[in-house]
Design an enzyme around this catalytic site. Structure first.
Site, PDB file in Angstrom:
ATOM      1  N   ARG A1294       1.020  -1.137  -0.089  1.00  0.00           N
ATOM      2  CA  ARG A1294      -0.219   0.116   0.113  1.00  0.00           C
ATOM      3  C   ARG A1294       0.824   1.416   0.092  1.00  0.00           C
ATOM      4  NH1 ARG A1294      -3.378   3.144   4.621  1.00  0.00           N
ATOM      5  NH2 ARG A1294      -4.140   4.696   3.305  1.00  0.00           N
ATOM      6  N   HIS A1339      -3.397  11.038   0.842  1.00  0.00           N
ATOM      7  CA  HIS A1339      -2.788  10.710   2.206  1.00  0.00           C
ATOM      8  C   HIS A1339      -2.250  11.945   2.744  1.00  0.00           C
ATOM      9  CE1 HIS A1339      -1.418   7.103   4.907  1.00  0.00           C
ATOM     10  NE2 HIS A1339      -1.185   8.378   5.635  1.00  0.00           N
ATOM     11  N   GLU A1384      -7.979   7.951   6.025  1.00  0.00           N
ATOM     12  CA  GLU A1384      -8.096   8.848   7.345  1.00  0.00           C
ATOM     13  C   GLU A1384      -8.593  10.208   7.182  1.00  0.00           C
ATOM     14  OE1 GLU A1384      -5.102   8.294  10.278  1.00  0.00           O
ATOM     15  OE2 GLU A1384      -5.183   5.779  10.164  1.00  0.00           O
ATOM     16  N   ASN A1526      -8.391   1.237   9.324  1.00  0.00           N
ATOM     17  CA  ASN A1526      -7.028   1.570   9.821  1.00  0.00           C
ATOM     18  C   ASN A1526      -7.365   1.430  11.358  1.00  0.00           C
ATOM     19  OD1 ASN A1526      -5.877   2.098   7.437  1.00  0.00           O
ATOM     20  ND2 ASN A1526      -5.477   4.178   8.077  1.00  0.00           N
ATOM     21  N   TYR A1528      -5.464   1.220  15.374  1.00  0.00           N
ATOM     22  CA  TYR A1528      -4.176   1.258  16.172  1.00  0.00           C
ATOM     23  C   TYR A1528      -4.556   0.875  17.853  1.00  0.00           C
ATOM     24  CZ  TYR A1528      -1.649   2.844  12.229  1.00  0.00           C
ATOM     25  OH  TYR A1528      -1.040   3.089  10.853  1.00  0.00           O
ATOM     26  N   GLU A1594      -4.315  -0.603   7.613  1.00  0.00           N
ATOM     27  CA  GLU A1594      -2.942   0.076   8.419  1.00  0.00           C
ATOM     28  C   GLU A1594      -3.329  -0.660   9.996  1.00  0.00           C
ATOM     29  OE1 GLU A1594      -2.227   4.333   9.002  1.00  0.00           O
ATOM     30  OE2 GLU A1594      -2.356   4.674   6.925  1.00  0.00           O
TER      31      GLU A1594
END
Length: 1774
Positions: A1294, A1339, A1384, A1526, A1528, A1594
């Site tokens: 990616r 991005h 995002e 994504n 985290y 991600e």
């Protein structure tokens, strides 16, 4: 006083007499009558009729024994002649002689209780003189009628006890014919009366109790219930659960009823008690009550939202699974009511209970419940109080559904309910009873109906009342399958009377229906609250039970009223009702009665906790049930109190409170506080009635896992420093990851879970019952000594609240309770001559109560509260105290030692010595820091030793207990663990604090050598002739050594220590140590300054004790955290504290082999916290010190701790357990980067400026002023990047396109071919390596030229982005098959245009900027998607979507609906902000309403959130081919109310977040490792967005600081996150297509610059070539990719686990030191390089010297690295 003659009537059989066991059934063996005077010869009859007993005297006390004796001889009947003249002295039945009536009734009851049948003679023969004087002789025309009235009265009074009657016993004595004829006429009238009158069951009950005087009726019955009697408490779903629309629950009729405003003050049950989220809370209360049963109802709409099975809500069903399982885990039987009034509104819309279809729907619902829960639920109520449903719901309309049709609907509803009940019963009986073995019944409500007067009209009216209220349902079920005849007759009567008006339409059962309904109950469930006085009242043609039944109800004005007008306290009505139910319904068929509901409401005002009326209700009503059981022989086996807590009471809302526990409905916590009635009921249950159970039970030797040794072995003195410094060597070099890694497991069976308190802190009663003053009493009475002038005069009032405290302990399920004895309560002046028996009684009561609840007492003999009288004589500074203390302890051992098996002599002697006599902070407030602490400690040690030997010699042989001392210590960590002097200092600190007392006791009887050496040296330097530290004689050493059976430790925090040369003057214990202390800076603070929560320190302390004191058994006797007084019940920090500290104890036990045997949390409840008074609270229970009752309310931590106890630690669950398996074939394994973060070349080859180029060159915007000018130089090193990708074995890569690299000004007017060519080369290289590109169009690096035109706030950007996308699709689309429009977008909108911490750095319009930017981003995404879909997809065949980031959110308190609602708001404002429009067409209603409401409140004309037009909604909706994820981290969310005027995204959202202390940290402050949040996120997408294909684009973790290529934490992160993804795929059915690790290499991490590193490859920025060096995680990730998941080791080694040979492989790990020693300083590698170059430019010699030094340092560092540990389990490495 009596004589009996025996007449044997041998009707059959041979001559002679029979033994009792041989008497034929047709033989009457008659004895009697009683006589007035004793006749010894039983062969003779009474000498005359005057000699027969006539109740003119009292019954002899031994009469029962005589009757039992006769029965044993075979007597079957006993003759009882009555005295007409004594019973009715005037002949008038309305003027009986009550004492005589009572006497005869008692006589008859004694006979029947002795199994003798009374043969009652109404009269001898001749008319009594008193009667004759009034009415004449038998030949009088009036006397036969008078005799008939007399007989009728006798039948009414005694008919329930007598089956055989004789009118005249000596009629032959009547000589005159006319007199004889008159007597025979009287006999005939009586015979006709007896044969023509059939006494109803109701009248039998009236007859039975008619002679009771009020005093007799209300006399309290002291007795116990039969063994096995079941005690219960109840609730109902709609009254308690709340969660009215949670997890798919359907609307109920009560939801709609409340929302339509039909409830008082427009209250609703939306939240109610929040029990949907508080299962553990409710079961916690049940344990405190000690009930056997919890009766609750299931919400039909929670399981079947539409009322039908096809709408099953699994989450709703799981709620009841959890409730049932939690009950069973606590030893409480669930009793489930299937229907308690809350019909699904969807079914009501189809006719509800009026519709015949509901019978099948209810049967189906019941069938589901039986099948799902029947393996655990063994008692079922089909309905609770169905009469309320029929009458109030469909008749008067006072209850939901609010229909007013008493003529038709009310009766039809009952008809359908009865058929529904029957179908449910047969379903269970036919399909489940054999396997499940349960019972099914129905709970019917009934008042007792007492006739208003004795007239036959009132009696008959009351009888009808019972049929209309109870018989309406009970008669069909328990008698004959049909309604009562009286009810049917009344309806028919009204049809005739009221034509043409219809007042009642009673449906008719078919014969088949009757047969199916009859007998459909395994018990009779009875709900009872009050009694009515009833008389007949011909109201005519009025619909409703009263009108149709022709009765009227009243209340006696003397009956106590309650908060409800409909309920008055009439206890005796319950007994009569139970007799009626037994007689009418259950005795013949042998069914038991369950009292399924009984209670009273109290008002929501006044003393809501001191509910005296409820206590009176419970006492009196339960006593009447006891009378019914023991005196009347009624089969009642359960008593259920309504209700567990206050709740939503239908039309009355929350104004009427039925609960044993008060619920604070104004507080979102919905905390539950026991009322006084809860304590009363629990004590009644413990006693099983009204006579206390025997509690003097000897204590059990429960500490079986602790070996009692006769003498602890002598240990040599500790070295200086001690050999225990190995603990620092073992632990101090752990990384944060290693230190915090959570350990799952359980403690051994028998582990002692406890809780603690101390006398002065909780008891109060400071001068009550002869208690003497303590030093703390004296100290706190002086103004100014304690904040707010607080004191312990009342404290928690535990002296008067033993049952309250036992209740809390039961709820916690602790195995031990540590408390202290108040010396001055037992010996007011401290000496044995002043014994106070009241104090002894208190402790006996407490100890016995603990043992009765299987809780072991751990008793502290001295916890700081010295009798003031002893302090006046010198206190602990006086050597005589040693013997005085021994005398006190000796008495305690002898008095309590038969039950107490664990003694602690002194609590924290360190605190006494230092704080009491050194600092002077606590009593006795002596400030002598240089000498007194040492002297006091000396005496305390000798006192402890003497007491130990007293127990050991005099009591241990018989009592077999343990004796120890509780020492306190904080763990100390050296400031620099690499510096020997600092380690020595840390060791010395422990020796001075813990070793001061532990060394003499556990080692050699003397102080630690380090301590002796330090104090001696300091004393010498101070010019003293000898050390200030006293010395022990050899005899004293021998006496002290070994005087503890176990090691008891109190610990709260950890400190960092360093070496300090302290001043010599003034002399002080503190400065004797030569050290300085400071807080551990990285740990959470607490309410006490200097007492941070440092969990890992406890593990190290336990290890140090193990090493230092020869591995003793250890009990943690205190450990806890303080919170401010403003925190009442929602004590999240204490939950975190328990979660982390206890886990460190578990690590010490499991991983380090420390013999930890028990853990006690401090404290049971908030209490007097010494110098802090009541400003702080350590308790698991909140105490309201402003309330004289000192109510105790469990905090969240109490529930959490009780769960730890029940789990015996932290067992691994499915969440943590690794799943073995594989992802789908073709799964996309990827890693990722972004253009600005890696490419560099910021101005090369025609690239335009981006907003990040601009932003990163602004001072202070980026950490260390880093920027992306060069970054990783991937623009020039892309081939090397591809090689690294190949080594990982990824299938995808990616990457993102730099918009300004291809379109420098952002528009298509200037296409930079050089930039495009770079991407062509990169993509071609990827494809050549068989790696598919996943290309992100945006991005975050917007062309600055476009930002200058407004950026994402300019509507034109939608077209600009579409044009940009068009270029990319056309130029690269033949090679790229996977497109991401935006990465995002939340970050772009909120951080870029709201907070301004990311480019473009706009922060001046946080209330509009983020919303406008998002609005345009979403439209731009949609346009790009449609462009690709319509123009390029047919030829290129790719997929396109958007990647949305989200931090999974958990409620801070998962048992709090407010926090749960905040999570939903957080989710909709974060994830839903973008996902909702794209996957559903528009912003969520939650978000739109929140922004709209705040905008209007701020005076704005419209919402600050832009609106999509209908056309835009249609165009946006569905613009996705997959869901890009994504993930985290996760957060804990709670609500925050921002000021109304604040316009911002955060204020609109109204939430804030914290993190769980146990979550692993990373190099980024915002990122904690929470793998299960990842799975929850994926599952949420599946469940809420139509289970789209998901690509994880991600996921990763950062580190910062020193470089360590052995990135164990990253391996842990990937392993656990990918495994959670596998669970989502295999278990949850998530359509997961790919996973992407962030990031390929360390790169520019936005605002953090290069300080935070996410890469699989380390980029050495000190090397201009920026080499990519593989970390250990590369090996792990590539292995997972090769295996496509996790092969099951049980199946043997998998070939994918063997690294492939040949080709491109991962480079061997290279250790890169983070810092080197250079010229005496620690400097980083880049700095060292610069310094070396500078020196080289000066002189060759200097350069060579510097190079040699650097080489030496690097070599040393390399040698210090540990060898490879790949094959060692991670936990063992820690």
């Amino acid at each position: 006083m009596m004589v009996m003659f025996l007449l044997l009537l041998c009707l059959l059989g041979p001559p002679g007499c029979y033994g009792a066991e041989d008497i034929p059934q047709d033989l009457m063996v008659l004895a009697g009558p009683l006589t007035q005077s004793p006749i010894k010869d039983l062969q003779f009859s009474p000498s005359s009729s005057q000699d027969v007993f006539d109740c003119s005297q009292a019954l002899p006390s031994e009469i029962k024994q005589h009757f039992l004796h006769l029965q044993s001889l075979g007597v079957t009947h006993f003759k009882v002649p009555l005295s007409w003249s004594r019973i009715l002295p005037t002949g008038d039945p309305s003027q009986p002689h009550q004492d005589t009536v009572k006497c005869y009734r008692t006589l008859l009851e004694q006979l029947t209780e002795s199994d003798l049948q009374p043969l009652v003679v109404l009269h001898h023969s001749a008319v009594p003189q008193d009667i004759r004087d009034i009415f004449g002789d038998w030949d009088s025309a009036h006397l036969p009628e008078i005799f008939k009235q007399y007989a009728e009265f006798v039948f009414s009074q005694f008919g329930d006890l007598v089956k055989a009657w004789i009118t005249f016993s000596h009629v032959d004595e009547l000589q005159q014919l006319s007199v004889l004829e008159g007597a025979l006429n009287a006999h005939d009238r009586v015979h006709k009366l007896l044969t023509s009158v059939k006494v109803s069951p109701y009248e039998k009950v009236l007859q039975k109790f008619s002679t009771q005087t009020p005093a007799e009726r209300d006399e309290f019955f002291l007795a116990s219930f039969p063994e096995g009697f079941q005690w219960a408490v109840s609730s109902a779903s709609f009254k308690m659960e709340g969660g009215w629309s949670e997890d798919g629950k359907g609307e109920t009729i009560w939801d709609q009823f409340g929302h339509q405003g039909h409830v008082l003050d427009k209250q609703t049950a939306d939240l109610a008690c929040d029990s949907y989220n508080k299962v553990d809370y409710d079961v916690y209360l049940l344990r405190g009550l000690n009930v056997n049963i919890y009766q609750f109802s299931i919400s039909w709409a929670r399981i079947f939202p539409s009322g039908l099975r096809e709408s099953l809500s699994e989450k709703g069903a799981l709620y009841y699974d959890k409730l049932i399982d939690t009950l069973l885990q606590s030893g409480i039987e669930p009793v489930v009511t299937l229907y308690h009034w809350d019909l699904p509104q969807a079914l009501q819309d189809k006719g509800g209970w009026e519709s015949p279809t509901i019978v099948g729907a209810f049967k189906d619902f019941a069938d589901y419940c039986f099948s799902r829960y029947g393996d655990r639920v063994k008692t079922w109520n089909t309905f609770s109080s169905p009469q309320v449903v029929s009458h109030s719901g469909y008749g008067t309309g006072e209850h939901a559904p609010g229909l007013k049709d008493p003529v038709v609907a009310s009766y039809q509803v009952t008809h359908n309910i009865l058929k529904s009940h029957a179908e449910a019963w047969h379903t269970y009986n036919d399909n489940y009873r054999k396997q499940q073995g349960g019972k099914v019944g129905i709970a019917l409500n009934a008042d007792w109906a007492e006739p208003l007067d004795t007239t036959s009209g009132s009696v008959e009216a009351a009888n009808r009342y019972m049929d209309f209220m109870l018989g309406w349902f009970a008669h069909p079920i328990f008698v004959n399958g049909d309604y009562p005849d009286r009810l049917k007759s009344q309806v028919e009567l009204k049809k005739t009377e009221c034509q043409p008006t219809e007042v009642a339409r009673l449906p008719v059962f078919t014969d088949a229906e009757k047969q199916r309904i009859k007998g459909t109950s395994d018990f009779f469930g009875l709900n009872h609250y009050t009694t009515r006085l009833v008389n007949d009242n011909m109201e005519g043609c009025v619909p409703g039970p009263h009108g149709v039944g022709d009765f009227q109800s009243h209340v006696d004005p003397t009956w106590p009223s309650t908060a409800s007008d409909s309920i008055h306290l009439v206890p005796w009505g319950l007994r009569r009702l139970l007799n009626y139910v037994s007689t009418e319904y259950t005795s013949v068929i042998g069914l038991p009665i369950h009292i399924t509901g009984s209670g009273i409401p109290t008002a929501y005002s006044g003393e809501v906790l001191n509910d005296i009326q409820r206590i009176e209700f419970l006492r009196d009503y339960i006593n009447e049930a006891l009378k019914a059981i023991l005196q009347d022989g009624i089969s009642v086996n359960t008593f259920t109190v309504q209700s567990l807590t206050d709740g939503f009471e239908g039309p009355q809302g929350y104004s009427e409170r039925y609960g044993l526990h008060y619920v604070h409905f104004e507080d979102q916590n919905r905390q539950r506080t026991p009322k006084q009635s809860a304590y009363f009921y629990s004590e009644l249950i413990n006693n099983n009635g009204f006579i206390g159970r025997q509690t003097d039970v000897p204590g059990q030797a429960i500490y079986k896992n602790t070996q009692i040794i006769n003498k602890r072995p002598y240990l040599p003195p500790s070295e200086v420093p001690s050999t225990s410094k190995v603990v620092w060597e073992k632990f101090s070099h752990q990384s944060i990851f290693q230190r915090k890694l959570y350990h799952y497991g359980t403690f051994p069976d028998g582990f002692q879970w406890g809780v603690s308190s101390s006398a002065y802190q909780i008891e109060g009663a400071w001068n009550t019952d002869g208690k003497g003053p303590s030093v703390w009493d004296t100290f706190t009475q002086q103004p100014g000594n304690i904040p707010n002038n607080d004191n312990g005069n009342v404290a928690c009032d535990s002296y008067n609240k033993v049952e309250d405290d036992l209740y809390m302990l039961r709820t916690l399920k602790v195995k031990s309770y540590r408390f202290s004895l108040s010396w001055s309560r037992i010996f007011p002046d401290g000496t044995t001559s002043s014994l106070n028996t009241k104090g002894v009684e208190y402790y006996n009561s407490l100890i016995n109560g603990l043992l009765a609840n299987n809780i072991a007492p751990i008793v502290t003999l001295y916890h700081w509260d010295l009798p003031q009288a002893l302090q006046d004589n010198g206190g602990w500074n006086d050597a005589n105290m040693i013997n005085t203390f021994n005398d006190f302890c000796d008495y305690c051992f002898s008095t309590f030692g038969d039950r107490v098996k664990f003694w602690i002599t002194i609590n924290q002697p360190y605190t006494i010595a230092w704080s009491g006599y050194g600092l002077g902070q606590i009593p006795p407030n002596i400030k002598d820091p240089g000498q007194a602490p040492y002297n006091i400690a000396h005496n305390l040690l000798k006192a402890h030793a003497k007491v130990y030997h007293t127990y050991d010699t005099n009591y241990r042989p018989t009592q077999h207990g343990l004796v120890s001392i509780s020492l306190n210590a904080e763990w100390v960590e050296p400031k620099d663990p690499n510096a020997p002097r600092e380690v020595d200092t840390a060791d010395r600190a422990l020796q001075f604090q813990l070793g001061w007392f532990a060394h003499p006791i556990f080692k050699n009887g003397d102080y630690p050598e380090a301590m002796k050496w330090q104090v001696s040296n300091k004393s010498e330097l101070q010019g003293l002739a000898q050390s200030r530290l006293p010395t022990f004689t050899d005899e004293e050493k021998a006496s002290i050594q070994g005087t503890a059976d176990v090691f008891c430790i109190n610990s709260y925090t950890t400190k960092i220590v360093r070496y300090v040369t302290t001043p010599l003057t003034p002399p002080s214990y503190e400065t004797d140590q030569d050290l300085g202390k400071e807080e551990e800076p990285n740990s959470p603070t607490t309410a006490i300054q200097g007492q941070r929560a440092v969990p890992w320190g406890l593990r190290r302390l336990l290890n140090w004790i193990k090493e230092e004191y020869a591995d003793p058994d250890i009990y943690i006797t205190e450990n806890g955290i303080a919170s401010d007084r403003g925190i009442t019940v929602d004590d999240t920090d204490r939950v975190f504290f328990l979660k982390t500290y206890i886990d460190e104890v578990l690590k010490a036990h499991d991983l380090d082999g420390v013999k930890v045997k028990g853990y006690s949390i401090h404290s049971l409840m908030d209490s007097f916290e010494w110098l802090n008074g009541y400003n702080l609270g350590f308790g698991l229970h909140h105490v309201d010190f402003s309330d004289p009752l000192r109510p105790r309310t469990p905090k969240r931590s109490a529930h959490y701790y009780s769960q730890i106890i029940m789990d015996n630690g932290f067992p691994e669950t499915e969440v943590e357990r690794k799943l073995y398996g594989h992802f789908r074939e073709g799964f996309a394994w990827s890693t990722s980067t972004a253009a600005y973060q890696v490419e560099g070349a910021w101005k090369s080859d025609g690239k335009g400026l981006s907003i990040w180029d601009q932003f990163s060159h602004l001072p202070g915007k980026i950490l260390n002023d880093d920027n992306g000018d060069v970054a990783c130089n991937s623009y020039n090193k892309y081939l090397e990047d591809v090689e690294r990708l190949k080594s990982l074995k990824v299938t995808h890569y990616r990457m993102s396109i730099s918009w300004p690299r291809v379109l420098p000004d952002g528009t298509t007017q200037n296409i930079n071919e050089a930039g495009l060519n770079f991407y062509h080369r990169l993509i071609d290289a990827l494809l050549a390596a068989n790696i598919q590109p996943q290309v992100t169009l945006y991005h975050w690096d917007l062309p600055q030229a476009l930002q200058d035109r407004g950026g994402w706030e300019n509507d034109s950007i939608v077209q600009w982005f579409k044009d940009y996308a068009d270029v990319m699709f056309s130029r690269l689309g033949d090679k790229v098959k996977f497109w991401i429009t935006f990465n995002e977008p939340y970050i772009t909108a909120n951080l870029g245009y709201g907070y301004g911490v990311f480019a473009p750095g706009i922060s001046d319009r946080p209330g509009t900027g983020p919303y406008i930017a998002t609005h345009n981003i979403i439209k731009a995404h949609a346009e790009a998607w449609h462009l690709y879909n319509e123009k390029y997809r047919p030829q290129q065949g790719g997929i396109i979507s958007i990647t949305i980031n989200y931090d999974w959110a958990y409620p801070r308190n998962p048992a709090k609906q407010e926090d749960i609602d905040a999570v939903d708001r957080y989710l909709q404002f974060f994830l839903g902000w973008f996902a909702h429009p794209i996957f559903k067409g528009d912003y969520s209603d939650v978000m739109k309403k929140a922004v709209y409401d705040r905008s209007l409140a701020q005076g704005l004309p419209k919402s600050r959130l832009p609106e999509f037009t209908p056309a835009e909604i249609q165009r946006i909706n569905g613009t996705h081919d997959y869901f890009g994820v994504n993930y985290y981290t996760s957060v804990l969310i709670f609500p925050v109310n921002y000021p109304t005027e604040e316009q911002s995204y955060d204020a609109d959202r109204g939430t804030a977040s914290i993190k769980d202390w146990s979550w692993l940290e990373s190099g980024s402050a915002w990122l904690n490792i929470v793998p299960d949040g990842f799975r929850s996120y994926l599952r949420f997408i599946k469940n809420n967005y139509g289970n789209p294909p998901i690509y994880v684009t991600e996921n990763g973790i950062s580190e910062k600081g020193p470089v360590d290529l052995n990135d164990t934490h990253r391996i842990h992160c990937y392993e656990n996150h990918i495994n959670q993804a596998l669970k989502a795929y295999l278990i949850d059915g998530v359509d997961l297509r790919g996973y992407t690790a962030w990031s390929l290499m360390d790169n520019f991490e936005w605002g953090s610059g290069y300080a935070e590193r996410f890469g699989l490859f380390y980029v050495n920025r000190s090397d201009p070539s920026l080499p990519r060096i593989p970390k250990e995680s590369t090996k792990y990730y590539s292995t997972v990719i090769r295996c496509n998941g996790f092969p099951d080791p049980a199946l043997g080694p998998h070939e994918c686990l063997t690294p492939e040979s040949g080709g491109t492989t991962t480079s061997p790990p290279t250790t890169v030191p983070s810092a080197v020693q250079f010229l005496g300083m620690n400097v980083s590698l880049p700095d060292a390089t610069v310094a070396l170059n500078a020196l080289f430019s000066l002189t060759i010699i200097g350069a060579v010297a510097a190079a040699l030094m650097t080489y030496k340092c690097i070599s040393a560092t390399k040698r210090s690295k540990e060898s490879a540990v790949e094959n060692v389990p991670l936990e063992n490495r820690l």
